[in-house]
Design a protein around this motif. Structure first.
Motif, PDB file in Angstrom:
ATOM      1  N   ALA A   1       0.824  -1.205   0.000  1.00 41.39           N
ATOM      2  CA  ALA A   1       0.000   0.000   0.000  1.00 41.39           C
ATOM      3  C   ALA A   1       0.863   1.262   0.000  1.00 41.39           C
ATOM      4  N   THR A   2       1.997   1.233   0.698  1.00 41.08           N
ATOM      5  CA  THR A   2       2.885   2.401   0.699  1.00 41.08           C
ATOM      6  C   THR A   2       3.423   2.683  -0.696  1.00 41.08           C
ATOM      7  N   PHE A   3       3.824   1.641  -1.411  1.00 36.03           N
ATOM      8  CA  PHE A   3       4.313   1.828  -2.768  1.00 36.03           C
ATOM      9  C   PHE A   3       3.191   2.319  -3.680  1.00 36.03           C
ATOM     10  N   GLY A   4       1.983   1.828  -3.476  1.00 36.78           N
ATOM     11  CA  GLY A   4       0.852   2.276  -4.279  1.00 36.78           C
ATOM     12  C   GLY A   4       0.518   3.737  -4.056  1.00 36.78           C
ATOM     13  N   VAL A   5       0.666   4.225  -2.833  1.00 35.17           N
ATOM     14  CA  VAL A   5       0.396   5.632  -2.544  1.00 35.17           C
ATOM     15  C   VAL A   5       1.346   6.535  -3.323  1.00 35.17           C
ATOM     16  N   VAL A   6       2.632   6.226  -3.280  1.00 35.73           N
ATOM     17  CA  VAL A   6       3.632   7.056  -3.959  1.00 35.73           C
ATOM     18  C   VAL A   6       3.401   7.056  -5.467  1.00 35.73           C
ATOM     19  N   MET A   7       3.208   5.869  -6.049  1.00 37.66           N
ATOM     20  CA  MET A   7       2.995   5.788  -7.488  1.00 37.66           C
ATOM     21  C   MET A   7       1.676   6.438  -7.894  1.00 37.66           C
ATOM     22  N   SER A   8       0.684   6.398  -7.022  1.00 36.34           N
ATOM     23  CA  SER A   8      -0.626   6.952  -7.345  1.00 36.34           C
ATOM     24  C   SER A   8      -0.577   8.468  -7.481  1.00 36.34           C
ATOM     25  N   ILE A   9      -0.027   9.135  -6.488  1.00 32.96           N
ATOM     26  CA  ILE A   9      -0.050  10.596  -6.522  1.00 32.96           C
ATOM     27  C   ILE A   9       0.828  11.147  -7.643  1.00 32.96           C
ATOM     28  N   VAL A  10       1.938  10.474  -7.940  1.00 26.55           N
ATOM     29  CA  VAL A  10       2.791  10.931  -9.035  1.00 26.55           C
ATOM     30  C   VAL A  10       2.099  10.739 -10.379  1.00 26.55           C
ATOM     31  N   THR A  11       1.470   9.588 -10.576  1.00 22.24           N
ATOM     32  CA  THR A  11       0.797   9.310 -11.846  1.00 22.24           C
ATOM     33  C   THR A  11      -0.391  10.230 -12.052  1.00 22.24           C
ATOM     34  N   TYR A  12      -1.205  10.426 -11.025  1.00 21.55           N
ATOM     35  CA  TYR A  12      -2.344  11.334 -11.138  1.00 21.55           C
ATOM     36  C   TYR A  12      -1.882  12.757 -11.433  1.00 21.55           C
ATOM     37  N   ALA A  13      -0.832  13.209 -10.760  1.00 22.79           N
ATOM     38  CA  ALA A  13      -0.355  14.575 -10.967  1.00 22.79           C
ATOM     39  C   ALA A  13       0.136  14.792 -12.395  1.00 22.79           C
ATOM     40  N   ILE A  14       0.756  13.786 -13.005  1.00 18.51           N
ATOM     41  CA  ILE A  14       1.274  13.928 -14.367  1.00 18.51           C
ATOM     42  C   ILE A  14       0.143  13.920 -15.392  1.00 18.51           C
ATOM     43  N   PHE A  15      -0.723  12.922 -15.309  1.00 16.17           N
ATOM     44  CA  PHE A  15      -1.721  12.735 -16.352  1.00 16.17           C
ATOM     45  C   PHE A  15      -2.898  13.703 -16.250  1.00 16.17           C
ATOM     46  N   LEU A  16      -3.054  14.402 -15.121  1.00 14.11           N
ATOM     47  CA  LEU A  16      -4.122  15.381 -14.993  1.00 14.11           C
ATOM     48  C   LEU A  16      -3.635  16.820 -15.101  1.00 14.11           C
ATOM     49  N   ALA A  17      -2.335  17.024 -15.292  1.00 15.73           N
ATOM     50  CA  ALA A  17      -1.796  18.383 -15.338  1.00 15.73           C
ATOM     51  C   ALA A  17      -2.269  19.134 -16.578  1.00 15.73           C
TER      52      ALA A  17
END
Length: 437
Positions: free
Chosen positions: A334-350
């Motif tokens: 879950a910790t790894f998923g949190v980090v990858m989630s916020i980075v991916t969302y921030a890139i693809f929604l910018a």
């Protein structure tokens, strides 16, 4: 689904929903073009989310699966590369310019690609979870073996041990609920915990009735529209939200019992997640405002450099706290998923955010400044070298990666200050050329 997929799908929106779904305009045509400043903040957020998240992972140590790691890093590098390509050009849009159609196409590509990423995560997680299930014969349940008919109907017995007042006192008792080893910190945080616990419902299996508190949930639904007022909702939208929230508060008050947790308790957990995200966003925005004013007055730094290096402090610390708490609960995936989630969302929604918030018009232009382009180059350097470091370490996040990212971040901030004072040119190909009269 696996813990990685659940955290990947949930934590990204929970951290970013208040910012990316806010109704206030990012680029106000009447106050000038703010698109370069907003894009600089987004680039800085991407860098901070990745650096801080990976550094916290490396402090405790974590071993990722090779396929999962390479898939997430590939998504990040691909999305960041396309974001760099589509924002490097300055768009001067005319009312009938065909370039506007190209921008719409690129926004569609971002959203379509991001949907595919989420779909891949869901399908791969489901397949992995199914393979991990123990193979054996499934025994059919006999309802005659259950204790009572209430369990068949999904009902739960009343809590006989405590009264309503005792349950409320246990819910707002920060000294017992924080469970921190530092006594001084617990005592200092007691007033804040008392106020917050009366407005934000918390669902936890460690508490009586798993944290269900009828009156806190009803009060949360009552005050939620007023907390959302600074988001800039229009009058009709805000009144609609007020009507919906107050109706749900009345329904929750008359249909639930204070000494019996409801069946669909996940809905109230989601409510607590929403109100905490909105409140945290408002608090972090005020912190960023004070930081902006102090740095601008004391150091006279360019706005884009300030947005790159100092904005997003509230979200950054929130991510570090959540990752650290998940590590203490030994929820490593879950910790790894949190980090990858916020980075991916921030890139693809910018880029979609810049488009749908009115940053493109016939009189405005999208410009990637020299400081922002330097930050983008460092993002590619940080992500690619981190992937190389993790792969050479047997897919482990070791403490050596923590020191590497710390040194690289200090070097990046120092370099941006040197570029600001004209001690050296920017690493980017785009830089300001000053002319003298």
């Amino acid at each position: 689904m696996t813990m990685f997929a659940i955290s990947f799908l949930i934590f990204g929106p929970s951290f970013l929903i208040s910012y990316y779904n806010s109704s206030w305009l990012v680029c106000d045509p009447e106050r000038g073009s703010l698109s370069p400043l907003q894009f600089s903040k987004m680039v800085g957020d991407i860098m901070r989310y990745f650096v801080i998240g990976v550094m916290v992972l490396s402090m405790q140590g974590y071993r990722a699966e090779g396929v999962t790691l390479w898939s997430c890093m590939t998504f990040i590098l691909t999305g960041m590369g396309y974001l760099y390509v589509v924002t490097k050009k300055s768009y001067q849009l005319k009312p009938m310019d065909t370039d506007l159609h190209l921008i719409k196409f690129r926004v569609t590509v971002f959203l379509y690609t991001f949907s595919l990423v989420l779909l891949v995560i869901v399908v791969a997680s489901y397949a992995t979870f199914q393979r991990s299930l123990p193979k054996g014969t499934v025994t059919t349940e006999n309802y005659l073996d259950m204790d009572s008919g209430d369990e068949i109907l999904g009902k739960y017995q009343k809590q006989k041990v405590f009264s309503r007042r005792q349950l409320w006192l246990r819910a707002v008792n920060g000294y017992a609920n924080m469970k921190d080893s530092h006594v001084v910190y617990r005592v200092l945080m007691l007033p804040i915990f008392f106020m917050v616990s009366n407005f934000i419902p918390v669902i936890s299996k460690d508490r009586f009735l798993i944290g269900w508190n009828k009156y806190v949930n009803c009060l949360c639904l009552t005050v939620l529209p007023f907390i959302c007022l600074p988001q800039g909702f229009q009058a009709a939208s805000w009144l609609l939200m007020l009507l919906v929230c107050w109706t749900l508060s009345i329904l929750a008050f008359i249909s639930t019992h204070s000494l019996r947790r409801p069946d669909n308790v996940w809905a109230f957990a989601l409510l607590g997640l929403i109100i905490s995200s909105v409140a945290g966003n408002l608090l972090s925005r005020e912190i960023e405002n004070v930081t902006w004013q102090y740095i601008s007055i004391q150091f006279d730094v360019k706005p884009d450099a300030t947005a790159l290096m100092y904005f997003g402090l509230g979200e950054m610390f929130s991510v570090a706290i959540v990752v650290r708490c998940l590590q203490r609960r030994k929820m490593w995936d879950a910790t790894f998923g949190v980090v990858m989630s916020i980075v991916t969302y921030a890139i693809f929604l910018a880029f979609p955010l810049l488009f749908y918030q009115g940053c493109f018009s016939s009189s405005r232009s999208i410009i990637t400044t020299a400081s922002t382009e330097t930050g983008i180059h460092f993002i590619f350097l940080i992500v690619s070298t981190s992937l190389l470091h993790i792969s050479m370490s047997g897919y482990e996040f070791r403490i050596s990666l923590f020191y590497y990212l710390l040194i690289l971040t200090v070097f990046y901030v120092t370099l941006q200050w040197m570029i600001h004072y004209d001690w050296m040119l920017s690493l980017a190909t785009l830089h300001n050329i000053r002319t003298t009269n």
